[in-house]
Design a protein around this motif. Structure first.
Motif, PDB file in Angstrom:
ATOM      1  N   ASP A  92       0.882  -1.219  -0.016  1.00  0.00           N
ATOM      2  CA  ASP A  92       0.109   0.175  -0.043  1.00  0.00           C
ATOM      3  C   ASP A  92       0.970   1.222   0.105  1.00  0.00           C
ATOM      4  O   ASP A  92       0.308   2.203  -0.697  1.00  0.00           O
ATOM      5  N   ILE A  93       2.155   1.186   0.731  1.00  0.00           N
ATOM      6  CA  ILE A  93       2.983   2.388   0.923  1.00  0.00           C
ATOM      7  C   ILE A  93       3.490   2.391  -0.371  1.00  0.00           C
ATOM      8  O   ILE A  93       3.831   3.700  -0.858  1.00  0.00           O
ATOM      9  N   SER A 109       3.424   5.801  -2.731  1.00  0.00           N
ATOM     10  CA  SER A 109       4.539   6.516  -3.155  1.00  0.00           C
ATOM     11  C   SER A 109       4.931   6.627  -4.742  1.00  0.00           C
ATOM     12  O   SER A 109       5.370   7.768  -5.325  1.00  0.00           O
ATOM     13  N   ILE A 110       4.551   5.514  -5.321  1.00  0.00           N
ATOM     14  CA  ILE A 110       4.419   5.697  -6.969  1.00  0.00           C
ATOM     15  C   ILE A 110       3.093   6.900  -7.305  1.00  0.00           C
ATOM     16  O   ILE A 110       3.737   7.564  -7.910  1.00  0.00           O
ATOM     17  N   THR A 111       2.315   6.952  -6.506  1.00  0.00           N
ATOM     18  CA  THR A 111       1.328   7.777  -6.733  1.00  0.00           C
ATOM     19  C   THR A 111       1.836   9.337  -6.555  1.00  0.00           C
ATOM     20  O   THR A 111       1.667  10.234  -7.338  1.00  0.00           O
ATOM     21  N   GLY A 112       2.445   9.279  -5.510  1.00  0.00           N
ATOM     22  CA  GLY A 112       3.342  10.558  -4.848  1.00  0.00           C
ATOM     23  C   GLY A 112       4.237  11.089  -5.881  1.00  0.00           C
ATOM     24  O   GLY A 112       4.417  12.105  -6.297  1.00  0.00           O
ATOM     25  N   VAL A 143       1.671   9.052   4.039  1.00  0.00           N
ATOM     26  CA  VAL A 143       3.334   8.840   4.099  1.00  0.00           C
ATOM     27  C   VAL A 143       3.808   8.642   2.644  1.00  0.00           C
ATOM     28  O   VAL A 143       5.000   9.149   2.462  1.00  0.00           O
ATOM     29  N   GLY A 144       3.370   7.617   1.966  1.00  0.00           N
ATOM     30  CA  GLY A 144       3.826   7.321   0.664  1.00  0.00           C
ATOM     31  C   GLY A 144       3.743   8.278  -0.332  1.00  0.00           C
ATOM     32  O   GLY A 144       4.763   8.700  -0.918  1.00  0.00           O
ATOM     33  N   ALA A 145       2.500   9.095  -0.427  1.00  0.00           N
ATOM     34  CA  ALA A 145       2.403   9.916  -1.540  1.00  0.00           C
ATOM     35  C   ALA A 145       2.980  11.250  -1.465  1.00  0.00           C
ATOM     36  O   ALA A 145       2.963  11.961  -2.389  1.00  0.00           O
ATOM     37  N   GLY A 168      -2.708  17.487  -1.378  1.00  0.00           N
ATOM     38  CA  GLY A 168      -2.071  17.228  -0.117  1.00  0.00           C
ATOM     39  C   GLY A 168      -3.005  17.501   0.983  1.00  0.00           C
ATOM     40  O   GLY A 168      -3.077  16.584   1.893  1.00  0.00           O
ATOM     41  N   ILE A 169      -3.964  18.297   1.002  1.00  0.00           N
ATOM     42  CA  ILE A 169      -4.789  18.585   2.118  1.00  0.00           C
ATOM     43  C   ILE A 169      -5.901  17.368   2.125  1.00  0.00           C
ATOM     44  O   ILE A 169      -6.170  16.649   3.131  1.00  0.00           O
ATOM     45  N   ALA A 170      -6.345  16.910   1.029  1.00  0.00           N
ATOM     46  CA  ALA A 170      -7.258  15.636   0.922  1.00  0.00           C
ATOM     47  C   ALA A 170      -6.743  14.698   1.349  1.00  0.00           C
ATOM     48  O   ALA A 170      -7.223  13.561   2.095  1.00  0.00           O
ATOM     49  N   PHE A 171      -5.277  14.273   1.017  1.00  0.00           N
ATOM     50  CA  PHE A 171      -4.651  13.212   1.244  1.00  0.00           C
ATOM     51  C   PHE A 171      -4.274  12.937   2.963  1.00  0.00           C
ATOM     52  O   PHE A 171      -4.449  11.969   3.465  1.00  0.00           O
TER      53      PHE A 171
END
Length: 344
Positions: free
Chosen positions: A84-85, A89-92, A235-237, A338-341
């Motif tokens: 999941d992370i 992180s790929i999304t981020g 954390v990941g994104a 960022g706020i939504a995540f």
């Protein structure tokens, strides 16, 4: 001063990790600082190598070695089964490059130059590839609910293999058969930081340092997530992605300030394409080596974030002309996401 910060932060991070004298929170902070210094070193080394390799290939090298931190971090996460992370992180990485890195580059470059121009044909192809990336991530997610776990894993492996082939063909197309059509007007370079041999040596050294720092950073993530109540998605994104994108930040902004917006766009957009069409598929295949295949099915939140980033980045870059306000628009979208995540 930079050398002292680079060596000092790396040594302190190593001592903190192997001696265990610091808490996971302190280790995380030290590792974040150290990896920023190492990413800066990596960015400087790739820029120096790019001087000898040429503008087009230089942008590709900046994107590739800039993604080294993210790829290495992700491999350690895959090894630990933190899928999941990894996906976050790929999304981020994708939205970070398309919105944050490109946004800062356009803004900084636009403050110095009223308008900056880059190859329109390249912008068009980049737009098509970004659309392909969205399709490749959306289709598996849409069909996953109707498939078994085994079928989903097989679909992920097949899709990953196809994407890797498509990306390699893009490299051949853009750097061999249509190299001249997609190149920008040659801009004079300043003197490189180091000689050709030393640049390559430092590039390898920086990548090795990134590997160590990445492993130390990953070791503290679970503790940090629980202690501060942060979601794995955030954390990941955002945290991992921002740290991993440090090399692209420095290199792309430097290029934009020198009116080399084509190289800056190549670093930012090219890096996102590399993450979605090559790095993510490679991680799916690498996960097989650890005994459990990571599927390529992303969550609705992640797909929405990537889709939104691609829409506005494609809209802004498709005319081959940029200005500072377009950079602001990208940064605004990044802040909204960022706020939504964070609140999820």
């Amino acid at each position: 001063m930079f050398k002292i910060g680079l060596i000092g932060s790396f040594v302190i991070s190593a001592i903190a990790h192997y001696s265990g004298w610091a808490s996971p929170t302190v280790q995380f902070i030290i590792s974040c600082i150290a990896i920023l210094f190492v990413a800066g070193f990596l960015g400087k080394a790739t820029e120096s190598v790019a001087h000898y390799a040429g503008e087009r290939l230089g942008g590709f090298l900046n994107a590739t070695f800039g993604n080294a931190a993210e790829l290495i971090i992700a491999i350690f996460l895959v090894k630990d089964g933190l899928f999941d992370i990894v996906k976050a992180s790929i999304t981020g990485s994708i939205i970070g490059n398309l919105l944050l890195v490109l946004g800062i580059s356009l803004f900084v470059g636009g403050l110095k130059y009223k308008e900056q121009h880059f190859n329109v044909k390249l912008a068009s192809h980049n737009g098509s590839l970004m659309t392909l990336a969205v399709i490749a991530l959306f289709v598996p997610a849409a069909f996953a609910k109707s498939l078994t776990t085994f079928e989903t894993a097989n679909m992920s492996i097949l899709v990953a293999t196809i994407l890797i082939v498509a990306y390699l063909l893009w490299l051949f197309f853009s750097m061999v058969t249509h190299k001249n059509e997609l190149s920008d007007e040659v801009v004079e370079h300043g003197e490189p930081a180091w000689s050709k041999g030393l640049s390559i040596l430092f590039l390898i050294l920086a990548t090795v340092m990134v590997a160590f720092e990445s492993e130390w950073l990953v070791g503290t993530l679970e503790s940090i997530t629980h202690k501060f109540g942060l979601s794995e998605l955030f954390v990941g994104a955002f945290l991992i992605a921002i740290i991993g994108n440090a090399a692209e930040h420095s290199a792309a902004v430097m290029m934009a300030r020198k009116n080399k917006i084509g190289a800056a766009v190549e670093i930012a957009v090219g890096s996102s394409l590399q993450i979605s069409l090559f790095v993510a598929p490679v991680l799916v295949l690498v996960s097989m080596l650890f005994g459990k295949t990571m599927n390529i099915v992303f969550s609705t939140f992640e797909l929405v974030a990537i889709g939104v980033a691609v829409i506005i980045a494609k809209s802004i870059s498709q005319d081959g002309t940029t200005n500072w306000y377009e950079g602001v628009l990208l940064l605004v979208v990044y802040c909204i996401l960022g706020i939504a995540f964070y609140l999820v």
